[in-house]
Design a protein around this motif. Structure first.
Motif, PDB file in Angstrom:
ATOM      1  N   VAL A   1       0.828  -1.215   0.000  1.00  0.00           N
ATOM      2  CA  VAL A   1       0.000   0.000   0.000  1.00  0.00           C
ATOM      3  C   VAL A   1       0.861   1.263   0.000  1.00  0.00           C
ATOM      4  CG1 VAL A   1      -1.987  -1.129   1.029  1.00  0.00           C
ATOM      5  CG2 VAL A   1      -0.281  -0.084   2.525  1.00  0.00           C
ATOM      6  N   ALA A   2       2.091   1.168   0.507  1.00  0.00           N
ATOM      7  CA  ALA A   2       2.997   2.317   0.431  1.00  0.00           C
ATOM      8  C   ALA A   2       3.299   2.644  -1.030  1.00  0.00           C
ATOM      9  CB  ALA A   2       4.288   2.023   1.193  1.00  0.00           C
ATOM     10  N   ALA A   3       3.404   1.602  -1.866  1.00  0.00           N
ATOM     11  CA  ALA A   3       3.647   1.823  -3.296  1.00  0.00           C
ATOM     12  C   ALA A   3       2.465   2.510  -3.968  1.00  0.00           C
ATOM     13  CB  ALA A   3       3.939   0.485  -3.976  1.00  0.00           C
ATOM     14  N   ARG A   4       1.307   2.468  -3.332  1.00  0.00           N
ATOM     15  CA  ARG A   4       0.116   3.129  -3.870  1.00  0.00           C
ATOM     16  C   ARG A   4      -0.041   4.549  -3.321  1.00  0.00           C
ATOM     17  NH1 ARG A   4      -4.264  -1.436  -2.509  1.00  0.00           N
ATOM     18  NH2 ARG A   4      -5.713   0.236  -3.102  1.00  0.00           N
ATOM     19  N   GLY A   5       0.942   4.983  -2.538  1.00  0.00           N
ATOM     20  CA  GLY A   5       0.928   6.352  -2.037  1.00  0.00           C
ATOM     21  C   GLY A   5       0.120   6.554  -0.770  1.00  0.00           C
ATOM     22  N   TRP A   6      -0.177   5.468  -0.045  1.00  0.00           N
ATOM     23  CA  TRP A   6      -0.930   5.611   1.196  1.00  0.00           C
ATOM     24  C   TRP A   6      -0.086   6.296   2.264  1.00  0.00           C
ATOM     25  CZ3 TRP A   6      -4.614   1.018   2.705  1.00  0.00           C
ATOM     26  CH2 TRP A   6      -5.489   0.787   1.640  1.00  0.00           C
ATOM     27  N   GLU A   7      -0.758   6.997   3.168  1.00  0.00           N
ATOM     28  CA  GLU A   7      -0.097   7.669   4.284  1.00  0.00           C
ATOM     29  C   GLU A   7      -0.018   6.727   5.480  1.00  0.00           C
ATOM     30  OE1 GLU A   7      -1.357  12.302   3.553  1.00  0.00           O
ATOM     31  OE2 GLU A   7      -2.810  11.002   4.573  1.00  0.00           O
ATOM     32  N   ALA A   8       0.930   7.009   6.381  1.00  0.00           N
ATOM     33  CA  ALA A   8       1.185   6.111   7.507  1.00  0.00           C
ATOM     34  C   ALA A   8       1.277   6.871   8.812  1.00  0.00           C
ATOM     35  CB  ALA A   8       2.479   5.325   7.268  1.00  0.00           C
ATOM     36  N   THR A   9       0.929   6.186   9.891  1.00  0.00           N
ATOM     37  CA  THR A   9       1.094   6.711  11.237  1.00  0.00           C
ATOM     38  C   THR A   9       1.186   5.536  12.195  1.00  0.00           C
ATOM     39  OG1 THR A   9       0.218   8.263  12.892  1.00  0.00           O
ATOM     40  CG2 THR A   9      -1.375   6.849  11.792  1.00  0.00           C
ATOM     41  N   ASP A  10       1.726   5.776  13.387  1.00  0.00           N
ATOM     42  CA  ASP A  10       1.769   4.738  14.417  1.00  0.00           C
ATOM     43  C   ASP A  10       0.393   4.615  15.064  1.00  0.00           C
ATOM     44  OD1 ASP A  10       4.447   4.209  14.020  1.00  0.00           O
ATOM     45  OD2 ASP A  10       5.094   5.686  15.506  1.00  0.00           O
ATOM     46  N   TYR A  11       0.036   3.378  15.407  1.00  0.00           N
ATOM     47  CA  TYR A  11      -1.239   3.146  16.078  1.00  0.00           C
ATOM     48  C   TYR A  11      -1.050   2.018  17.086  1.00  0.00           C
ATOM     49  CZ  TYR A  11      -6.237   2.436  16.843  1.00  0.00           C
ATOM     50  OH  TYR A  11      -7.487   2.313  17.422  1.00  0.00           O
ATOM     51  N   HIS A  12      -0.899   2.385  18.348  1.00  0.00           N
ATOM     52  CA  HIS A  12      -0.768   1.420  19.448  1.00  0.00           C
ATOM     53  C   HIS A  12       0.307   0.377  19.170  1.00  0.00           C
ATOM     54  CE1 HIS A  12      -4.225   3.144  21.487  1.00  0.00           C
ATOM     55  NE2 HIS A  12      -4.956   2.981  20.373  1.00  0.00           N
ATOM     56  N   GLY A  13       1.454   0.827  18.712  1.00  0.00           N
ATOM     57  CA  GLY A  13       2.585  -0.067  18.493  1.00  0.00           C
ATOM     58  C   GLY A  13       2.617  -0.742  17.137  1.00  0.00           C
TER      59      GLY A  13
END
Length: 215
Positions: free
Chosen positions: A129-141
């Protein structure tokens, strides 16, 4: 020692490793499949089953009970029957994993991937999904990813599902929601047949699927 003797010893070791690894996976799979029989009727009455080699077993319920429409279950084992693949699995942090792929009666409102980047299948999902340009964040580890502009809704969705998610499994390798089918993909460690109740386990899965469809 002659070359022929070395070859014979290597073949014996290879075949012995293959046999032990295969038997271990088959017996472990058989125990889990027998345990599942106590809970699968809560999902659907007719189940298909097949082994895909010695490291993957597949169950399918084509007509599942609401809130599910279809459920596919994969038992994915470490490739214990081939020596170098076992070493590769150890290097990748790969372990036995139970995969659920579900078509839901009511799809979720947002696409998201929540995964453990330290695991083999979790890392693969996040990279995809990173290759599709999705954004990321930490969520409870764990790492949460969603399409651009949708992280807030994805996080709120997981907050709302926290109760049924925790009831179903204390630890997730991967938890994916998609508006297109299959709508739900879950990767979790194998349950413990000696400790966990199969009916309660699959009822929690049904409850989780129902919570995803709530509006």
């Amino acid at each position: 020692m002659s070359t022929q003797a070395i070859v014979i010893i290597a073949v014996v070791i290879f075949m012995g490793w293959f046999a032990l690894g295969m038997v271990y996976n088959l017996r472990r799979g058989d125990r889990l499949l027998k345990w599942m029989q106590g809970g699968l009727p809560l999902v659907g009455q007719r189940t298909t089953f097949r082994w895909l080699g010695t490291s993957v077993a597949e169950l399918g319920i084509a007509r599942a009970k609401r809130p599910l429409q279809r459920l596919d279950i994969l038992l994915v084992f470490k490739p214990r029957d081939v020596f170098w693949m076992t070493l590769l699995a150890l290097a990748q942090g790969r372990d036995d994993v139970l995969i659920f792929r579900a078509h839901l009666s009511t799809p979720p409102l947002v696409d998201l991937e929540l995964a453990d980047p330290k695991t083999w299948s979790g890392r693969a999902a996040l990279n995809r999904v990173a290759a599709r340009g999705w954004e990321a964040t930490d969520y409870h580890g764990l790492q949460l990813m969603a399409p651009k502009g949708m992280l807030g809704l994805a996080s709120a969705t997981l907050d709302r599902l926290a109760g049924p998610m925790q009831a179903f499994a204390p630890r997730y390798v991967r938890f994916g929601l998609y508006k297109s089918a299959p709508n739900l993909e879950i990767h979790v460690p194998f349950p413990n047949p000696q400790r966990d109740d199969a009916r309660a386990y699959f009822q929690c899965l049904q409850d989780l699927a129902g919570a995803i469809g709530q509006r």
